[in-house]
Scaffold this motif. Structure first.
Motif, mmCIF file in Angstrom:
data_model
loop_
_atom_site.group_PDB
_atom_site.id
_atom_site.type_symbol
_atom_site.label_atom_id
_atom_site.label_comp_id
_atom_site.label_asym_id
_atom_site.label_seq_id
_atom_site.Cartn_x
_atom_site.Cartn_y
_atom_site.Cartn_z
ATOM 1 N N LEU A 619 0.860 -1.183 0.000
ATOM 2 C CA LEU A 619 0.000 0.000 0.000
ATOM 3 C C LEU A 619 0.896 1.233 0.000
ATOM 4 O O LEU A 619 1.662 1.464 0.942
ATOM 5 N N ILE A 620 0.801 2.027 -1.078
ATOM 6 C CA ILE A 620 1.609 3.247 -1.213
ATOM 7 C C ILE A 620 0.745 4.441 -0.820
ATOM 8 O O ILE A 620 -0.287 4.704 -1.438
ATOM 9 N N THR A 621 1.165 5.167 0.210
ATOM 10 C CA THR A 621 0.407 6.327 0.690
ATOM 11 C C THR A 621 1.218 7.590 0.402
ATOM 12 O O THR A 621 2.270 7.806 1.002
ATOM 13 N N GLU A 622 0.729 8.406 -0.518
ATOM 14 C CA GLU A 622 1.482 9.590 -0.969
ATOM 15 C C GLU A 622 0.491 10.591 -1.563
ATOM 16 O O GLU A 622 -0.291 10.253 -2.449
ATOM 17 N N ASP A 623 0.502 11.840 -1.068
ATOM 18 C CA ASP A 623 -0.484 12.825 -1.530
ATOM 19 C C ASP A 623 -0.102 13.477 -2.845
ATOM 20 O O ASP A 623 -0.959 14.011 -3.536
ATOM 21 N N GLN A 626 2.197 12.717 -8.750
ATOM 22 C CA GLN A 626 3.359 12.308 -9.544
ATOM 23 C C GLN A 626 4.311 11.432 -8.736
ATOM 24 O O GLN A 626 4.869 10.464 -9.262
ATOM 25 N N MET A 627 4.489 11.767 -7.457
ATOM 26 C CA MET A 627 5.341 10.939 -6.611
ATOM 27 C C MET A 627 4.715 9.562 -6.395
ATOM 28 O O MET A 627 5.408 8.536 -6.376
ATOM 29 N N ALA A 628 3.377 9.544 -6.226
ATOM 30 C CA ALA A 628 2.689 8.263 -6.070
ATOM 31 C C ALA A 628 2.890 7.391 -7.311
ATOM 32 O O ALA A 628 3.153 6.190 -7.221
ATOM 33 N N LYS A 629 2.769 7.996 -8.486
ATOM 34 C CA LYS A 629 2.967 7.248 -9.735
ATOM 35 C C LYS A 629 4.409 6.768 -9.864
ATOM 36 O O LYS A 629 4.680 5.646 -10.307
ATOM 37 N N PHE A 630 5.366 7.619 -9.446
ATOM 38 C CA PHE A 630 6.781 7.251 -9.504
ATOM 39 C C PHE A 630 7.064 6.042 -8.613
ATOM 40 O O PHE A 630 7.743 5.091 -9.022
ATOM 41 N N LEU A 631 6.537 6.047 -7.399
ATOM 42 C CA LEU A 631 6.715 4.906 -6.499
ATOM 43 C C LEU A 631 6.078 3.651 -7.082
ATOM 44 O O LEU A 631 6.634 2.544 -6.997
ATOM 45 N N LEU A 643 -2.699 2.456 -4.429
ATOM 46 C CA LEU A 643 -2.386 3.839 -4.065
ATOM 47 C C LEU A 643 -3.442 4.435 -3.145
ATOM 48 O O LEU A 643 -4.642 4.209 -3.326
ATOM 49 N N ALA A 644 -2.978 5.219 -2.166
ATOM 50 C CA ALA A 644 -3.853 6.034 -1.326
ATOM 51 C C ALA A 644 -3.228 7.423 -1.271
ATOM 52 O O ALA A 644 -2.012 7.548 -1.156
ATOM 53 N N PHE A 645 -4.060 8.458 -1.347
ATOM 54 C CA PHE A 645 -3.529 9.813 -1.480
ATOM 55 C C PHE A 645 -3.516 10.606 -0.173
ATOM 56 O O PHE A 645 -3.211 11.791 -0.173
ATOM 57 N N ASP A 646 -3.856 9.970 0.921
ATOM 58 C CA ASP A 646 -3.651 10.554 2.252
ATOM 59 C C ASP A 646 -3.845 9.443 3.279
ATOM 60 O O ASP A 646 -4.299 8.341 2.945
ATOM 61 N N GLY A 647 -3.497 9.717 4.541
ATOM 62 C CA GLY A 647 -3.558 8.688 5.575
ATOM 63 C C GLY A 647 -4.962 8.174 5.827
ATOM 64 O O GLY A 647 -5.165 6.982 6.079
ATOM 65 N N LYS A 648 -5.942 9.064 5.730
ATOM 66 C CA LYS A 648 -7.331 8.641 5.975
ATOM 67 C C LYS A 648 -7.788 7.652 4.922
ATOM 68 O O LYS A 648 -8.427 6.634 5.223
ATOM 69 N N GLU A 649 -7.462 7.935 3.661
ATOM 70 C CA GLU A 649 -7.842 7.023 2.579
ATOM 71 C C GLU A 649 -7.114 5.689 2.730
ATOM 72 O O GLU A 649 -7.686 4.618 2.493
ATOM 73 N N ALA A 650 -5.845 5.740 3.157
ATOM 74 C CA ALA A 650 -5.079 4.505 3.367
ATOM 75 C C ALA A 650 -5.733 3.641 4.437
ATOM 76 O O ALA A 650 -5.839 2.414 4.296
ATOM 77 N N THR A 663 3.985 1.822 2.680
ATOM 78 C CA THR A 663 4.870 2.981 2.592
ATOM 79 C C THR A 663 4.009 4.229 2.771
ATOM 80 O O THR A 663 2.863 4.259 2.341
ATOM 81 N N SER A 664 4.589 5.264 3.374
ATOM 82 C CA SER A 664 3.800 6.479 3.615
ATOM 83 C C SER A 664 4.690 7.706 3.650
ATOM 84 O O SER A 664 5.792 7.676 4.185
ATOM 85 N N ASP A 665 4.185 8.779 3.035
ATOM 86 C CA ASP A 665 4.787 10.100 3.224
ATOM 87 C C ASP A 665 4.434 10.581 4.628
ATOM 88 O O ASP A 665 3.559 10.008 5.285
ATOM 89 N N ILE A 666 5.090 11.625 5.108
ATOM 90 C CA ILE A 666 4.737 12.184 6.416
ATOM 91 C C ILE A 666 3.735 13.315 6.263
ATOM 92 O O ILE A 666 2.649 13.280 6.819
ATOM 93 N N MET A 667 4.087 14.325 5.479
ATOM 94 C CA MET A 667 3.236 15.514 5.375
ATOM 95 C C MET A 667 2.140 15.286 4.342
ATOM 96 O O MET A 667 2.372 15.329 3.144
ATOM 97 N N MET A 668 0.914 15.044 4.833
ATOM 98 C CA MET A 668 -0.248 14.791 3.980
ATOM 99 C C MET A 668 -1.475 15.438 4.607
ATOM 100 O O MET A 668 -1.526 15.622 5.819
#
Length: 863
Positions: A619-623, A626-631, A643-650, A663-668
């Motif tokens: 599960l790739i979590t990235e808001d 383009q970064m989500a697609k790259f991962l 793909l999930a575009f924020d923590g709530k959706e994940a 995997t998750s970004d921090i700032m979302m």
């Protein structure tokens, strides 16, 4: 303020003692022929600010009026109304909670008279009481209307002007600034006509207060400056202090700290001067009365020697006590003055610290923002090299890299534009264009970005295709680009963004509406301030000048940028610009982009029939789309990705599906990476799932916070494809080994989990303590924890999936990566020595297997 009142109290106490305690004289009921004299005395006491004297005399006057039978009812009502007015005024400064009772009594008496001016005065004093003490909004407005009514009946210009001031204040309190300003302007015209600078100073201050309430500090400052000049002209230290304090507050809001400090100092000096004059006045009066009483005592001594001696002794005692109290008062005054100076210095230091914090936050935001596009630039160029034989993918990766290269350039230009704007170097460059065509080009350029996040972007353009105008297209494009990029950033996936463009009476209106989180009501204007970032919403990056510049560009072009938002429902930004018809010829060279049909970015389902051996699910979590697609492009070749575009959706996806790694970004928005990990920890089946934070945040405290929450790895942007693949493969391998061991040793996996985890932490700390000891082996570790090697292997296998040898090596490699990343060593041999690995080939091999890159590459990259 209370401290100065204490000093005044001391001075009055001296006056009381020095007066010789003439209680008998004070208890005499005043006579009718002295009543008018007492009225004059009360007026002078009010003027001098001696409110205790006002109370003393007015109460005596009230007692006198109660005994009179020869005065008409109307005259008595007038006299009582005036006395209650004076009592209300005095208590407003001494005991505010009592003042309202006397205000009502004064009004009650005045309404029984035929004097409209008296009615206006009594309603006016009640207005001051409610405004300063109670603050009842609707009552304030009613009383202001009553003041206006009776002032007009009295045909008294000053009363009318004062009543208009009351109405201005009440409307401002009720949130009606435009109406408030109109009344303030009428009041100002009246006081300019009657040449009353004292009242005019108050009116100008009120107008300034109204502009503060509608968030126009620069305009407010203009009126405060006029008020300040008027108060200087009439030498009113009180009004000088009030204007100076207001100016200081607004200069703070505009971040003009030097001017703010200047007017803070003027405010402090004015307050000090005001009360110093008052104290000196009391001292002078006390001294005069003291001398008078001394003469009276000399006469009394000739008549009665015994009484003289007694009074002389009392005077000596009281005077000594008074001088002691005055000395203490002066000492306290000096001490308070020093405290004020200290407080002023501390305030200035605090402001300097705030400036430094803003500067640090700004630089941190820039560093964070630039890491994501740099990752996408380098990463997509590497992917392009991997797909040289696939023209479509090659073009796709190069395009993404170029787009992010433009993003870095845009951020740099945005900062330069800000500097130019601050130096008044921004110029308008008009270009004749077909407005419909240009707006379509700008909006449709966001189609692909919206599709990456599965957002439905619609554009309703009712501007005639033939409409031509001359406009600064560069600034217009920057405004709309900022609004659309923000809308996509803050909108959840599978939502809608609508853009509408129309012409209304030679005015262009562009509306951008999203279905995001919305904006908190008290931040609707703050978001247009430079460097401001919401405190009511999760941080999502940005350098904090986009909306500020957009509004300023709109003003430069003669228009306005505003927002309507409801928390939880979304936001609508409206841009309004004046446009005129251009009569010349325009060559259209822009081909209107076609809207690409909406498609899912990634098909996350891999049928078992296609691949008989189940691939690991990530599960790739990235808001950032383009970064989500790259991962996804990196990981999808080996794993099934969702793909999930924020923590709530994940979190919502995790409730429906199971995954092997997150995997998750921090700032979302909505829920950041830390919050997501905290929520995942509460789901039993996910407590042991590998969790990687991938972020542009490089501070050590962020990493420590993550590892304390139980993350398994922390990847800093920018990173390489090989590094990410190696880290993911390593974690999945350990997970698989751990699950395999637990399956084969179910009888050993039991009730000792809590104690085993404590032991695991102890094992880790022991390894770290002996990290630079190359001879530190499993035998030494087992002896230190008092376990056999077999028991030690069981615990490590159960919770990490690693053998003791692998576990010790993992800690050595993690420490090496940390040292290289933070540039604490200049050579690889120093790093190897610190982590207890002497063999260079072994170190290079294991480091590359673990992180996907050679240690030498990481060292040179960080330099």
């Amino acid at each position: 303020m209370n401290q100065f009142m204490n000093i005044i109290w001391v001075a009055l106490l001296w006056l009381f003692f020095a007066s010789g305690l003439k209680i008998a004289a004070q208890e005499k009921i005043i006579q009718a022929d002295t009543y008018s004299e007492k009225i004059s005395e009360v007026k002078q006491f009010i003027k001098d600010g001696k409110y205790d004297k006002v109370l003393e005399q007015t109460l005596l006057m009230n007692e006198f009026l109660k005994t009179r039978k020869d005065i008409t009812i109307d005259s008595l009502n007038i006299l009582f109304a005036k006395n209650y007015y004076n009592l209300c005024y005095a208590y407003l400064f001494l005991e505010p909670e009592k003042s309202l009772v006397y205000a009502d009594s004064s009004i009650s008496r005045s309404l029984k008279t035929n004097s409209p001016s008296l009615k206006q005065q009594t309603y006016s004093i009640k207005y001051y009481v409610l405004y300063d003490v109670k603050g009842e909004e609707k009552t304030l407005d009613f009383i202001a209307d009553q003041c206006i009514r009776y002032a007009l009946e009295a045909k008294n210009d000053k009363m009318i002007g004062e009543s208009y001031m009351h109405k201005c204040n009440s409307l401002a309190v009720l949130g009606k600034p435009s109406e408030a300003i109109s009344y303030c302007n009428m009041a100002a015209e009246i006081f300019e006509k009657v040449s009353d600078d004292t009242y005019l100073s108050s009116v100008l201050n009120n107008i300034g207060n109204v502009f503060v309430k509608i968030n126009e500090p620069k305009t407010a400052l203009e009126f405060y400056q006029l008020s300040y000049e008027k108060s200087l002209k009439v030498n009113s230290t009180r009004d000088v202090a009030l204007s100076a304090r207001n100016m200081a507050d607004q200069y703070e809001n505009l971040n003009q700290w030097e001017k703010a400090a200047k007017y803070h100092k003027i405010f402090g000096d004015s307050i000090e001067s005001h009360y110093t004059q008052l104290i000196e006045s009391n001292f002078t009066e006390a001294e005069a009365k003291f001398n008078f009483e001394q003469k009276d005592k000399e006469i009394a001594q000739q008549q009665l020697e015994i009484a003289r001696q007694k009074n002389s002794r009392n005077v000596w005692i009281f005077s000594s006590l008074a001088f002691i109290l005055v000395g203490l008062g002066i000492f306290q005054w000096q001490s308070n003055r020093q405290k004020r100076k200290k407080l002023f210095i501390e305030t200035e230091l605090q402001k300097e610290q705030e400036i430094n914090d803003i500067r640090s936050k700004f630089l941190g935001n820039i560093a964070h923002e630039i890491r994501t596009p740099l990752t996408l630039i380098s990463g997509n160029l590497n992917l392009a090299l991997d797909h040289l034989k696939d023209p479509q993918k090659l073009k796709e990766h190069i395009t993404t890299a170029l787009q992010n290269s433009s993003k870095v350039t845009e951020d740099a230009n945005e900062i330069l534009t800000l500097l130019k704007y601050e130096k008044d170097k921004t110029k308008i460059r008009l270009t004749p264009v077909l407005l419909n065509e240009q707006l379509s080009r700008i909006v449709y350029s966001f189609n692909s970005l919206a599709q990456m996040k599965e957002i439905d972007l619609s554009f309703l353009n009712t501007i005639p295709e033939s409409f031509k105008t001359a406009i600064d297209i560069e600034k217009l494009e920057k405004i709309i680009n900022n609004l659309l990029s923000n809308a996509i950033k803050f909108s959840p996936s599978k939502s809608k963004i609508s853009v509408a463009a129309t012409l209304i009476n030679s005015q262009l209106e562009v509306k951008v509406a999203d279905q995001g989180e919305g904006i908190h009501f008290d931040e609707k204007e703050k978001i247009f301030e430079r460097f401001y970032q919401s405190k009511n919403n999760s941080a999502v990056g940005g350098i904090g000048i986009g909306l500020s510049l957009s509004r300023e560009f709109a003003k430069i072009l003669g228009g306005h940028l505003s927002v309507i938002s409801k928390l939880g429902k979304g936001s609508t930004f409206t841009l309004q610009l004046p446009v005129t018809v251009y009569q010349g010829e325009i060559d259209s060279v822009i081909e209107k982009p076609k809207k690409v049909p909406k498609e899912r970015l990634v098909d996350t389902v891999t049928e078992a029939s296609i691949n008989p051996e189940r691939r690991a699910k990530i599960l790739i979590t990235e808001d950032n789309p383009q970064m989500a697609k790259f991962l996804n492009d990196i990981l999808a070749s080996e794993y099934d990705c969702t793909l999930a575009f924020d923590g709530k959706e994940a979190l919502e996806i995790l409730q429906r599906e199971s995954f092997d790694l997150i995997t998750s970004d921090i700032m979302m928005p909505k829920m950041d990476g830390f919050e997501l990990k905290k929520a995942v920890n509460k789901i039993p089946e996910y407590q042991h799932i590998p969790f990687i934070l991938i972020s542009a945040k490089t501070l050590e405290e962020d990493k420590i916070r993550g590892f304390k929450m139980g993350i398994d790895d922390y990847v800093v942007k920018p990173f390489s494809k090989n590094e990410l693949m190696a880290r993911v493969a390593n974690l999945l391998t350990h997970k698989k080994q751990r699950e395999k061991w637990q399956l084969q040793n179910q009888n050993l996996v039991a009730d000792t989990e809590s104690s085993d985890k404590k032991l695991l932490k102890k094992i880790e700390s022991l390894v770290i303590e002996n990290l630079n000891n190359e001879s530190y082996k499993i035998e030494s570790l087992a002896q230190q924890v008092h376990y056999s090697q077999r028991q030690l292997t069981r615990i490590l296998k159960q919770y990490t999936g690693m053998t003791p040898v692998q576990f010790i090596l993992e800690i050595r490699l993690q420490k090496a990566y940390q040292l290289l990343q933070h540039k604490t060593h200049f050579t690889l041999s120093e790093v190897r020595y610190d982590v207890g690995i002497s063999s260079s080939p072994y170190f290079n091999k294991k480091f590359r297997e673990r992180f996907g890159i050679l240690p030498a590459d990481l060292l040179s990259e960080r330099r």
